[in-house]
Write a protein that holds these residues in place. Structure first.
Motif, PDB file in Angstrom:
ATOM      1  N   SER A 284       2.044  70.655  62.087  1.00 38.05           N
ATOM      2  CA  SER A 284       2.377  70.380  63.479  1.00 38.05           C
ATOM      3  C   SER A 284       2.567  71.666  64.251  1.00 38.05           C
ATOM      4  O   SER A 284       2.887  72.716  63.682  1.00 38.05           O
ATOM      5  CB  SER A 284       3.632  69.514  63.574  1.00 38.05           C
ATOM      6  OG  SER A 284       4.734  70.176  63.012  1.00 38.05           O
TER       7      SER A 284
ATOM      8  N   ILE B 299       0.499  66.965  66.166  1.00 35.70           N
ATOM      9  CA  ILE B 299       0.758  66.662  64.753  1.00 35.70           C
ATOM     10  C   ILE B 299      -0.559  66.197  64.151  1.00 35.70           C
ATOM     11  O   ILE B 299      -1.182  65.273  64.676  1.00 35.70           O
ATOM     12  CB  ILE B 299       1.795  65.538  64.570  1.00 35.70           C
ATOM     13  CG1 ILE B 299       3.094  65.873  65.319  1.00 35.70           C
ATOM     14  CG2 ILE B 299       2.086  65.331  63.097  1.00 35.70           C
ATOM     15  CD1 ILE B 299       4.158  64.787  65.183  1.00 35.70           C
TER      16      ILE B 299
ATOM     17  N   HIS C 179       4.988  65.491  56.238  1.00 37.24           N
ATOM     18  CA  HIS C 179       5.229  66.454  57.303  1.00 37.24           C
ATOM     19  C   HIS C 179       5.024  67.879  56.797  1.00 37.24           C
ATOM     20  O   HIS C 179       5.706  68.791  57.221  1.00 37.24           O
ATOM     21  CB  HIS C 179       6.641  66.275  57.870  1.00 37.24           C
ATOM     22  CG  HIS C 179       6.879  64.934  58.496  1.00 37.24           C
ATOM     23  ND1 HIS C 179       8.118  64.426  58.739  1.00 37.24           N
ATOM     24  CD2 HIS C 179       5.999  63.985  58.925  1.00 37.24           C
ATOM     25  CE1 HIS C 179       8.002  63.224  59.302  1.00 37.24           C
ATOM     26  NE2 HIS C 179       6.731  62.933  59.419  1.00 37.24           N
TER      27      HIS C 179
ATOM     28  N   HIS D  88       8.986  69.637  68.596  1.00 33.26           N
ATOM     29  CA  HIS D  88       8.258  68.985  69.694  1.00 33.26           C
ATOM     30  C   HIS D  88       9.152  68.866  70.916  1.00 33.26           C
ATOM     31  O   HIS D  88       9.539  67.772  71.336  1.00 33.26           O
ATOM     32  CB  HIS D  88       7.771  67.613  69.237  1.00 33.26           C
ATOM     33  CG  HIS D  88       6.974  67.659  67.975  1.00 33.26           C
ATOM     34  ND1 HIS D  88       5.787  68.366  67.868  1.00 33.26           N
ATOM     35  CD2 HIS D  88       7.178  67.126  66.754  1.00 33.26           C
ATOM     36  CE1 HIS D  88       5.320  68.238  66.635  1.00 33.26           C
ATOM     37  NE2 HIS D  88       6.138  67.501  65.930  1.00 33.26           N
TER      38      HIS D  88
ATOM     39  N   ASP E 153       7.341  64.230  71.458  1.00 32.37           N
ATOM     40  CA  ASP E 153       6.813  64.020  70.109  1.00 32.37           C
ATOM     41  C   ASP E 153       5.636  63.064  70.246  1.00 32.37           C
ATOM     42  O   ASP E 153       5.800  61.939  70.736  1.00 32.37           O
ATOM     43  CB  ASP E 153       7.943  63.421  69.258  1.00 32.37           C
ATOM     44  CG  ASP E 153       7.573  63.248  67.801  1.00 32.37           C
ATOM     45  OD1 ASP E 153       6.404  62.906  67.529  1.00 32.37           O
ATOM     46  OD2 ASP E 153       8.450  63.447  66.951  1.00 32.37           O
TER      47      ASP E 153
END
Lengths: 265, 265, 265, 265
Positions: A11, A16, B64, B152, B156
């Motif tokens: 990200s 992302i 992630h 973010h 986001d």
């Protein structure tokens, strides 16, 4: 400075990505969870048919009732309800060589048997290989992984169904074909008819899907994670873990220590 | 004798059932993995729309990148490659209050705020509740779970997308509505604009789907299990765990012990 | 480049140090294991008396028979015998808030009650504080951690013994004194006499030893690791895990799914 | 009804026993922690000398700095501070075949080599066996477990010290003698001089103490549990886990997915 390359999640302040795609736009709402799990493991998006076979395997392995993994997850949740992650992790730790292992063992075994062989053109050819394979195991006094089941002695209902689904999707590859042939020919060698284990056929199907051999057990564990959440949800509504604990503890019998004098003692 | 009731997996010599259905005939090949996970957790088969929202949440949380969970799973696999279950379990153990916790925290928080309230008929009504909720948190010097993101900062990307998917499926329930309203009104109270966290909106969506509040973290862990298998698969092909270990170990600096004299020492 | 300072283990080509000492010359053969565990946790070498109290606590907590942690470790070893680390880890994961938690809860509770107080000179002074503490808990409808035991209703034999050992070593500090006073005065407030829990008094003793409050549970887990190895050793020689598994599985009763309609459903 | 016999912990309303002894009277305050761990594992109380050798092994294995187990425990504690048990369990899960395995591998290897042999009367006899053993390994293109060390290339300081302690206590048994002989003779076979690994000599010493071969890894894990508590205590006072996480995450490099086409792809 070291660098750590990855094609998985990444990200920036504004974006992302996952597997090189925009997560929000191209993955969320577009990709099912089984499909995504396959994609993450292979970095290749599966076809619809591959996803269907893969998800059929996950369904076959998700929950088998009060297994050691399920009992363990429930007991751990009883003891440490603050840590759902601990209860799931404890449950998964029972997914080793004995209880979830047949999926991996069978997939790997078939894979090793196929290594370096010319693939035959018809069932007769597969039967010949299977005869050789079963005879060699018998000779070495080893079991054929995936052959036999301690409960479903007359046949594991998952086995014909998974063959059927793979056939419908045109995905009956060499691992499944060899496993089917083993099912046909083993009585000639062993003198008795054993069922093809449903967890074993799952290993053959995962191998045919081209999933990483080293991680076959991982897919059984992924399926089981969903099953363990089901176990914990049921435990929340209809608890049995404390009864299990007490039924063991109340039936304990104190015996004198039995000194262990060493390795030959 | 104790009895242990369950509606999950069960088998006899000839049959295997799951959730009261014939596993081979009615589940394998018919039920996707996300759908099955929902069903196991609630003992209620989800609708197509519910499955789509649920799988969008799982996609949002699956991986992630090099989080503590991913690093841990890779290091554990490096140290104990014989135990895939250990590497996955170790990774999941990092799915606690700090790194995967915002999903659960946000879902629970919204749920508590809604308890006993009359649900409003329009956005104006939701804004009024949200104002009250944000002001009360501010008053108590507590953060609003799910508000803000350390990377973010301008938004986001997962958040508007999950709202959109829920709306498409007619599943924007009270938790999502309240969270959206918090997004609209909080600048009036806090004097600055914060993004709605993507992991937070996942908690709101899971709560709207009616999943068990005590296990919200479990769904984040299910998603992460798929991600961790992806991490291990990548580690197999493109290993970095040993470099990570060495980069830490080579930069260690021995310092003298700093005696801990007790609690106020 | 980041640097990672540590006073724990370090090595060069020719040397190995631990806590600033030459491991081979100054630690091996000179330092007992309980003493070392204390030293590692505090970076301060304990006195002989501190070690004796600490080891008495570890003995008190090492094994309590067929607890959830013991059952879990045995079941996990049954399922995954290739991973002793997995069986121990699974067992420890049950060392949470409910089963091993009273040690930590009691130590922390006493510590919070002592914060900012002038320590009294005699038992009368301690009794006055204890009365205040017990009354406040009662007022708040909260239990006093460490007060009561579900089995040892007339007194936990570990409790007077640990007080005695601490007294012999001159290490009965404020946490133990307050706990003793709670034992004396609580009947006046609660109208009934409850035993001081042996796991609770262990928490008081660990707190008096100046061990880190955040890790009190860790010492219970260290003790339990030794106990779990004992459980696995006994399982190897006299196995019961498969019987436990079968006694649960054979007594399962299939019931229809009970759909979970959501949070208030 | 099933019965579950055990010689470990047991309690009634008035008594608590451990290994057939009154816990409060005969164990607490009388038995050190290393001694107790040995006793639990063997159901035989060790002599003073056995305890000293055992505790020297535990000291040698307790902490080796920023190993994968230590990094993992710290990262897990960072992510899930509510679960000390999770951080310890995650750390232990890295105690597998690669990082803590040499203790077990070496002990088991020596044990297998000794099986069925007449034990020699002097060093010359041991050297003859060792020559045979090393030559057979070389022939089979296998390493000798415990021979060599990636850091301590000129000698591991723990090795001579543990031999010395065992000799002082009259506990240099056949496993240690064979290992010493391997150290003397291997250059004749391999053409180079390698150090005897300190973790390997620990395995030899544990085997000579008569501890269960299947659980040798367990004693390394027990030692490491104390070390991991030390790591967490240091992390609390001087945190580095977040820096480790960020140093990995900041150095990630996104690369395109590399599709895995299957087992030979």
């Amino acid at each position: 400075m070291p660098e750590y390359p990855t094609a998985l999640g990444a990200s920036t302040r504004d974006t992302i990505t996952l597997l090189g795609h925009d997560l929000a736009r191209d993955v969320m709402g577009q990709v099912g969870f089984g499909e995504l799990a396959f994609w993450l493991a292979t970095q290749r998006r599966p076809s619809t048919g591959e996803t269907r076979v893969f998800e059929a395997v996950l369904a076959a392995l998700a929950d088998h009732g009060f297994t050691p993994t399920a009992i363990t997850a429930r007991l751990t949740y009883l003891s440490a309800p603050e840590s759902v992650q601990g209860a799931l992790a404890a449950g998964l730790l029972g997914g080793g060589s004995r209880f979830l292992g047949v999926t991996e063992d069978c997939g790997r075994f078939l894979h090793e048997q196929l290594a370096g062989r010319q693939l035959p053109a018809d069932d007769g050819g597969w039967d010949a290989i299977a005869l050789e394979v079963v005879a060699a195991q018998r000779e070495a006094k080893r079991f054929v992984p995936g052959l036999g089941h301690h409960v479903h002695k007359d046949g594991d209902p998952r086995t014909p169904r998974l063959f059927e689904i793979a056939r419908e999707e045109g995905l009956e590859g060499p691992h499944l074909r060899l496993f089917a042939a083993i099912g046909r020919v083993h009585p000639q060698v062993l003198g008795k008819t054993l069922p093809l284990n449903g967890a074993g056929v799952c290993g053959a199907a995962l191998a045919d899907l081209g999933l990483p051999m080293e991680l076959l057990r991982g897919f059984a564990l992924l399926a089981r994670t969903a099953g363990l959440i089901g176990q914990l949800a049921e435990e929340l509504r209809d608890p049995v873990a404390n009864d299990i604990f007490l039924s063991v503890d109340f039936n304990n019998v104190s015996v004198p220590p039995s000194p262990y004098g060493g390795h030959d003692g």
